[in-house]
Scaffold this active site. Structure first.
Site, PDB file in Angstrom:
ATOM      1  N   GLY A   1      13.771  39.037  94.599  1.00 47.69           N
ATOM      2  CA  GLY A   1      15.277  39.344  94.570  1.00 47.69           C
ATOM      3  C   GLY A   1      15.617  40.340  95.398  1.00 47.69           C
TER       4      GLY A   1
ATOM      5  N   ASP B   1      26.711  40.964 100.192  1.00 47.44           N
ATOM      6  CA  ASP B   1      25.523  40.920  99.085  1.00 47.44           C
ATOM      7  C   ASP B   1      25.948  42.038  97.876  1.00 47.44           C
ATOM      8  OD1 ASP B   1      24.033  39.113 100.688  1.00 47.44           O
ATOM      9  OD2 ASP B   1      22.171  40.337 101.036  1.00 47.44           O
TER      10      ASP B   1
ATOM     11  N   HIS C   1      21.987   5.688 116.137  1.00 46.74           N
ATOM     12  CA  HIS C   1      20.557   5.294 115.925  1.00 46.74           C
ATOM     13  C   HIS C   1      19.835   5.727 117.212  1.00 46.74           C
ATOM     14  CE1 HIS C   1      17.239   3.108 114.299  1.00 46.74           C
ATOM     15  NE2 HIS C   1      17.175   2.391 115.643  1.00 46.74           N
TER      16      HIS C   1
END
Ligand code: FAD
Ligand code: NAD
Length: 425
Positions: free
Chosen positions: A236, A276, A406
């Site tokens: 972490g 963060d 496709h």
């Protein structure tokens, strides 16, 4: 208006560019290189490694330099001043760099995070992700402590480089925050590639003898050990607050990081924190989204971003990606689960990448899509179609009626949506 942004990672530099585009004067202070952790020691160098057959430091530096030049260009704006230095908070909305006090109408803190370690004997014998990215040789035996995102990405890439890899994870499963089914399948895929993964493993010590590191761990009441030439500590990351003097500035923070409200504002008016440094989902795109939210608040604008809907990807082989609710988070809710396999997908089989699956979770009543989890090649790209569908509150019936070209891997998601639609109502 004039603002000061501390930190030039994806939170700081993107917010600086956006602020200048709105006519705001910006002082961007950073004690590290432009791009922060993400560009210099995180997202980009790890993904550069993923694209290599062996560590190639010259190529890594080239990629970083190229992207850094792009950031410099982005910040070339008469309204932006980039200042190299370590910032500390002053009184109110002021910041101190060296001997100089800078004042502004608002401050945005974006100082990121640093690697966490374990309080065990010999922890200093392990290296962190930044040091791993400096290796130019491949350890014969790599022991990874932590089966989270960083641990698994390095395990996967160094396995490809030829290391014998052991991962030790404390929890009963890898990627504890991910959908359990997806995590189990990823574990099986990694094991098939020769990566040894021990879960419910409590690491107790690291020792060194004649250059060989021995990692000791317990599982239940049994003791185990593994010898390694290199040990990665990946348990972490923690908020990078130490240099800021938050206490003196009266800013509230805890072990997870700086405390903010829904607008990213701290308890001190005019001081915001993004990325963060506030803990939570430590992801580059989340840091940038936080910055946008803070700027909107500063400018009195409404931000339509749903900060709870965050696609995330793990760049292992195969890739894993996730968005929305996991099956575990839907416990107690009546849901329909649709699945599809890469083995039934023409493009995947033709490309020699037939391993993987897709899972879509929807409300059984009405079919609203709640979550999607993909394991397999290109999962990190495919997940965004699911993110768009969830953001627009689409149902599996609506989504599965959209034509997909496709042969493409995107048909894997379409097939899971169809399967879920059959299981609704
Ligand atoms: P950071 O990028 O950490 O930047 C903080 C900046 O603040 C740095 O430039 C630092 O120099 C500066 N700073 C710190 N203190 C001061 C101070 N007092 N004064 C001035 N400047 C200061 N995320 C993803 O989304 N995808 C990925 O694939 C991914 N891979 C990763 C791989 C690894 C190995 C690691 C470690 C992280 C990874 N991440 C990934 C996470 C991602 O890097 C972070 O979430 C992101 O960088 C956080 O951005 P930030 O702006 O909050 O902080
Ligand atoms: P993490 O939280 O993802 O994983 C840490 C792991 O270590 C967990 O599984 C935890 O249970 C385990 N652990 C904790 N204590 C332990 C112990 N004593 N023994 C064994 N295992 C133990 O953290 P990380 O992998 O270090 O990553 C940090 C952050 O960086 C994460 O938030 C992640 O989102 C971010 N990141 C993102 C990416 C990406 O988006 N692809 C890549 C790398 C890093």
């Amino acid at each position: 208006m004039r603002i000061i942004i501390i930190g030039a990672g994806p939170g700081g530099y993107e917010t600086a560019a956006e602020a200048a585009a709105k006519g705001i004067e910006v002082l961007l202070v950073s004690d590290g290189p432009l791009g922060g952790t993400c560009l210099n020691e995180g997202c980009i160098p790890t993904k550069t490694f993923c694209a290599m057959d062996r560590p190639d430091q010259a190529r890594k530096r080239e990629v970083i330099a190229q992207l850094q030049a792009g950031i410099s260009q982005l910040l070339k704006n008469p309204l932006i001043t980039v200042l190299q230095g370590r910032a500390q908070l002053g009184k109110g909305t002021s910041v101190i760099v060296g001997e100089t006090l800078y004042e502004a109408d608002a401050v945005i803190i974006a100082t990121g995070s640093v690697s966490a370690s374990l309080p065990i004997p010999g922890a200093e014998l392990a290296i962190d992700s930044s040091a791993m990215l400096e290796l130019d040789t491949v350890p014969q035996r790599l022991c990874v402590i932590g089966g989270g995102v960083i641990g698994l990405e390095f395990a996967s890439v160094f396995r490809k480089f030829g290391s014998e890899v052991t991962v030790l994870e404390f929890c009963p499963g890898i990627l504890p925050r991910f959908d359990v089914d997806l995590a189990k399948r990823l574990k099986a895929s990694l094991a098939k590639r020769g990566i040894k993964i021990e879960t419910s493993a409590r690491v107790t010590a690291i020792e060194e003898n004649a250059g060989v590191r021995t990692v000791r761990w317990t599982k239940g009441d049994k003791e185990f050990s593994a010898d390694a030439d290199c040990v990665l500590m990946a348990v972490g990351r923690r908020p990078n607050i130490s240099s800021l003097d938050l206490g003196a500035a009266g800013i509230e923070y805890g072990p997870r990081g700086i405390v903010v409200d829904d607008n990213m504002q701290t308890n001190v008016p005019g001081i915001y924190a993004i990325g963060d440094i506030i803990g939570g989902m430590m992801l580059a795109h989340v840091a940038s989204a936080h910055g946008h939210r803070a700027l909107c608040h500063l400018c009195g604008e409404q931000d339509a971003t749903d900060l709870s809907l965050v696609p995330a990807a793990v760049f292992t082989v195969p890739e894993a990606a996730t968005v929305g609710l996991t099956e575990e988070q839907c416990e107690g809710r009546d849901v329909a689960i649709g699945k599809s396999s890469y083995r039934a997908n023409g493009k995947s089989v033709a490309s020699g990448e037939p391993d993987g699956y897709c899972k879509v979770i929807a409300d059984k009543d009405g079919g609203r899509i709640l979550g999607a989890h993909i394991l397999g090649a290109h999962a990190s790209d495919l997940i965004h179609e699911a993110a768009v569908l969830i953001a627009l509150s689409a149902t599996v019936q609506q989504a599965s009626s959209i034509i997909h070209a496709h042969p493409t891997v995107s048909e894997v998601l379409r097939d899971a949506l169809r399967d879920a639609a059959h299981r609704c109502a």
